[in-house]
Design a protein around this motif. Sequence first.
Motif, PDB file in Angstrom:
ATOM      1  N   LYS A  60      21.391  37.419  46.491  1.00  0.00           N
ATOM      2  CA  LYS A  60      21.264  36.242  45.627  1.00  0.00           C
ATOM      3  C   LYS A  60      19.880  35.614  45.796  1.00  0.00           C
ATOM      4  CE  LYS A  60      23.313  31.749  44.693  1.00  0.00           C
ATOM      5  NZ  LYS A  60      24.274  30.740  45.114  1.00  0.00           N
ATOM      6  N   GLN A  61      19.393  35.521  47.044  1.00  0.00           N
ATOM      7  CA  GLN A  61      18.066  34.960  47.270  1.00  0.00           C
ATOM      8  C   GLN A  61      16.970  35.856  46.706  1.00  0.00           C
ATOM      9  OE1 GLN A  61      17.308  33.776  51.327  1.00  0.00           O
ATOM     10  NE2 GLN A  61      18.221  31.758  50.939  1.00  0.00           N
ATOM     11  N   ALA A  62      17.133  37.150  46.806  1.00  0.00           N
ATOM     12  CA  ALA A  62      16.142  38.073  46.234  1.00  0.00           C
ATOM     13  C   ALA A  62      16.073  37.888  44.718  1.00  0.00           C
ATOM     14  CB  ALA A  62      16.486  39.518  46.589  1.00  0.00           C
ATOM     15  N   ASN A  63      17.232  37.758  44.088  1.00  0.00           N
ATOM     16  CA  ASN A  63      17.259  37.516  42.644  1.00  0.00           C
ATOM     17  C   ASN A  63      16.630  36.163  42.298  1.00  0.00           C
ATOM     18  OD1 ASN A  63      18.539  39.972  42.232  1.00  0.00           O
ATOM     19  ND2 ASN A  63      20.581  39.077  42.225  1.00  0.00           N
ATOM     20  N   LEU A  91      -1.962  30.772  42.159  1.00  0.00           N
ATOM     21  CA  LEU A  91      -1.122  31.935  42.428  1.00  0.00           C
ATOM     22  C   LEU A  91      -1.359  32.470  43.833  1.00  0.00           C
ATOM     23  CD1 LEU A  91      -1.420  33.692  38.958  1.00  0.00           C
ATOM     24  CD2 LEU A  91       0.595  32.525  39.884  1.00  0.00           C
ATOM     25  N   ASN A  92      -2.612  32.498  44.277  1.00  0.00           N
ATOM     26  CA  ASN A  92      -2.917  32.972  45.622  1.00  0.00           C
ATOM     27  C   ASN A  92      -2.388  32.024  46.682  1.00  0.00           C
ATOM     28  OD1 ASN A  92      -4.144  35.319  44.786  1.00  0.00           O
ATOM     29  ND2 ASN A  92      -6.205  34.478  44.845  1.00  0.00           N
ATOM     30  N   ALA A  93      -2.466  30.726  46.431  1.00  0.00           N
ATOM     31  CA  ALA A  93      -1.957  29.758  47.397  1.00  0.00           C
ATOM     32  C   ALA A  93      -0.445  29.907  47.562  1.00  0.00           C
ATOM     33  CB  ALA A  93      -2.313  28.337  46.963  1.00  0.00           C
ATOM     34  N   ALA A  94       0.259  30.187  46.488  1.00  0.00           N
ATOM     35  CA  ALA A  94       1.711  30.351  46.560  1.00  0.00           C
ATOM     36  C   ALA A  94       2.110  31.691  47.154  1.00  0.00           C
ATOM     37  CB  ALA A  94       2.318  30.212  45.165  1.00  0.00           C
ATOM     38  N   ARG A  95       1.220  32.668  47.076  1.00  0.00           N
ATOM     39  CA  ARG A  95       1.561  34.015  47.516  1.00  0.00           C
ATOM     40  C   ARG A  95       1.968  34.064  48.997  1.00  0.00           C
ATOM     41  NH1 ARG A  95      -1.615  37.257  44.578  1.00  0.00           N
ATOM     42  NH2 ARG A  95       0.128  37.262  43.166  1.00  0.00           N
ATOM     43  N   SER A  96       1.318  33.301  49.849  1.00  0.00           N
ATOM     44  CA  SER A  96       1.683  33.305  51.275  1.00  0.00           C
ATOM     45  C   SER A  96       3.130  32.883  51.469  1.00  0.00           C
ATOM     46  CB  SER A  96       0.778  32.363  52.073  1.00  0.00           C
ATOM     47  OG  SER A  96      -0.525  32.841  52.095  1.00  0.00           O
ATOM     48  N   VAL A  97       3.544  31.865  50.733  1.00  0.00           N
ATOM     49  CA  VAL A  97       4.925  31.395  50.832  1.00  0.00           C
ATOM     50  C   VAL A  97       5.868  32.470  50.310  1.00  0.00           C
ATOM     51  CG1 VAL A  97       6.547  29.608  50.117  1.00  0.00           C
ATOM     52  CG2 VAL A  97       4.162  29.010  50.579  1.00  0.00           C
ATOM     53  N   GLN A  98       5.535  33.052  49.173  1.00  0.00           N
ATOM     54  CA  GLN A  98       6.379  34.078  48.583  1.00  0.00           C
ATOM     55  C   GLN A  98       6.486  35.294  49.498  1.00  0.00           C
ATOM     56  OE1 GLN A  98       4.050  34.404  45.062  1.00  0.00           O
ATOM     57  NE2 GLN A  98       4.912  32.584  44.118  1.00  0.00           N
ATOM     58  N   GLU A  99       5.386  35.683  50.107  1.00  0.00           N
ATOM     59  CA  GLU A  99       5.418  36.820  51.036  1.00  0.00           C
ATOM     60  C   GLU A  99       6.274  36.513  52.253  1.00  0.00           C
ATOM     61  OE1 GLU A  99       1.305  37.733  51.764  1.00  0.00           O
ATOM     62  OE2 GLU A  99       1.149  38.934  49.945  1.00  0.00           O
ATOM     63  N   HIS A 100       6.242  35.256  52.697  1.00  0.00           N
ATOM     64  CA  HIS A 100       7.074  34.892  53.845  1.00  0.00           C
ATOM     65  C   HIS A 100       8.557  34.982  53.491  1.00  0.00           C
ATOM     66  CE1 HIS A 100       7.747  33.326  57.807  1.00  0.00           C
ATOM     67  NE2 HIS A 100       8.631  32.488  57.294  1.00  0.00           N
ATOM     68  N   VAL A 101       8.917  34.569  52.291  1.00  0.00           N
ATOM     69  CA  VAL A 101      10.309  34.687  51.853  1.00  0.00           C
ATOM     70  C   VAL A 101      10.716  36.161  51.827  1.00  0.00           C
ATOM     71  CG1 VAL A 101      11.912  34.336  49.928  1.00  0.00           C
ATOM     72  CG2 VAL A 101      10.309  32.519  50.560  1.00  0.00           C
ATOM     73  N   ILE A 102       9.848  37.011  51.318  1.00  0.00           N
ATOM     74  CA  ILE A 102      10.152  38.447  51.280  1.00  0.00           C
ATOM     75  C   ILE A 102      10.275  39.005  52.694  1.00  0.00           C
ATOM     76  CG2 ILE A 102       9.268  40.726  50.611  1.00  0.00           C
ATOM     77  CD1 ILE A 102       8.149  39.351  48.081  1.00  0.00           C
ATOM     78  N   GLN A 103       9.415  38.535  53.598  1.00  0.00           N
ATOM     79  CA  GLN A 103       9.526  38.979  54.990  1.00  0.00           C
ATOM     80  C   GLN A 103      10.868  38.556  55.582  1.00  0.00           C
ATOM     81  OE1 GLN A 103       7.471  41.102  56.744  1.00  0.00           O
ATOM     82  NE2 GLN A 103       9.275  41.086  58.053  1.00  0.00           N
ATOM     83  N   ASN A 104      11.317  37.337  55.263  1.00  0.00           N
ATOM     84  CA  ASN A 104      12.632  36.892  55.732  1.00  0.00           C
ATOM     85  C   ASN A 104      13.737  37.785  55.178  1.00  0.00           C
ATOM     86  OD1 ASN A 104      11.600  34.802  57.249  1.00  0.00           O
ATOM     87  ND2 ASN A 104      12.200  33.179  55.828  1.00  0.00           N
ATOM     88  N   GLN A 132      24.611  37.159  63.060  1.00  0.00           N
ATOM     89  CA  GLN A 132      25.064  36.396  61.892  1.00  0.00           C
ATOM     90  C   GLN A 132      24.310  35.056  61.810  1.00  0.00           C
ATOM     91  OE1 GLN A 132      26.780  38.843  59.868  1.00  0.00           O
ATOM     92  NE2 GLN A 132      27.555  36.872  59.192  1.00  0.00           N
ATOM     93  N   GLN A 133      24.105  34.434  62.969  1.00  0.00           N
ATOM     94  CA  GLN A 133      23.358  33.174  63.004  1.00  0.00           C
ATOM     95  C   GLN A 133      21.906  33.390  62.589  1.00  0.00           C
ATOM     96  OE1 GLN A 133      24.059  31.873  67.034  1.00  0.00           O
ATOM     97  NE2 GLN A 133      25.937  30.778  66.487  1.00  0.00           N
ATOM     98  N   ARG A 134      21.356  34.525  62.947  1.00  0.00           N
ATOM     99  CA  ARG A 134      19.977  34.849  62.542  1.00  0.00           C
ATOM    100  C   ARG A 134      19.878  34.951  61.024  1.00  0.00           C
ATOM    101  NH1 ARG A 134      14.799  34.563  62.470  1.00  0.00           N
ATOM    102  NH2 ARG A 134      13.669  36.502  62.248  1.00  0.00           N
ATOM    103  N   ILE A 135      20.833  35.611  60.407  1.00  0.00           N
ATOM    104  CA  ILE A 135      20.845  35.713  58.941  1.00  0.00           C
ATOM    105  C   ILE A 135      20.981  34.323  58.318  1.00  0.00           C
ATOM    106  CG2 ILE A 135      22.224  36.488  56.953  1.00  0.00           C
ATOM    107  CD1 ILE A 135      22.635  39.131  58.375  1.00  0.00           C
ATOM    108  N   ALA A 137      20.036  31.485  59.562  1.00  0.00           N
ATOM    109  CA  ALA A 137      18.770  30.762  59.743  1.00  0.00           C
ATOM    110  C   ALA A 137      17.715  31.236  58.735  1.00  0.00           C
ATOM    111  CB  ALA A 137      18.259  30.938  61.175  1.00  0.00           C
ATOM    112  N   LEU A 138      17.651  32.540  58.504  1.00  0.00           N
ATOM    113  CA  LEU A 138      16.700  33.079  57.529  1.00  0.00           C
ATOM    114  C   LEU A 138      17.028  32.584  56.114  1.00  0.00           C
ATOM    115  CD1 LEU A 138      16.426  36.724  58.903  1.00  0.00           C
ATOM    116  CD2 LEU A 138      14.590  35.017  58.892  1.00  0.00           C
TER     117      LEU A 138
END
Length: 188
Positions: A60-63, A91-104, A132-135, A137-138
């Motif tokens: 759901k978060q990926a979507n 777009l570049n400033a937001a990319r770091s945040v977006q990449e972090h979400v993808i890393q999560n 499960q708690q790790r998921i 938290a992410l």
Amino acid sequence: MAAVLITLSVPLLYRLLGYKTADEAVWLHERNLREHATLMQRLESARQSLAELNITAGVKQANMLTAILDDYRSVVETRFVGKTFAPITYLNAARSVQEHVIQNLTDMVAVGHSLAGLNRQADASALHQEQQQRITALLAENDKFFTALNETAVEVANIRSVSQFERLDTLARLVSLAQTANHTGTRA
């Protein structure tokens, strides 16, 4: 002597006539498109893996991130239509945040694989609960980033003019958000 002057004047004319700026804008735009495509591929890969592991909240978060990426890009490009570097800056400033979400999301895949292994062991309930708690938290961290990205998109859409002064606060907030994401990513 004339050949030397002509040779030396070419780079100067290249700059003065604006060709350098135009070439830089094209290069930055193409780079931005490549980075966006790479980001989308990583996101789709994480989404597929989350689906295979039956981590529905992660899917759901990926979507949701896919929709946020599309919406954010549209807001920025529409708001700064005709401007050369402003859309790329946002777009570049937001990319770091977006990449972090993808890393999560990718981290959730790794945790999902470890949970699959733990499910085969009868005495691993403490480890199972920890994973499960790790998921959880992410997922919670991603929700915070989604809220911030959406708020920033609203701010960009509501900028009254595209002057440097008017957009300074919104860009500063976005850069701060990116720094927070990068800092958050260093803890584990």
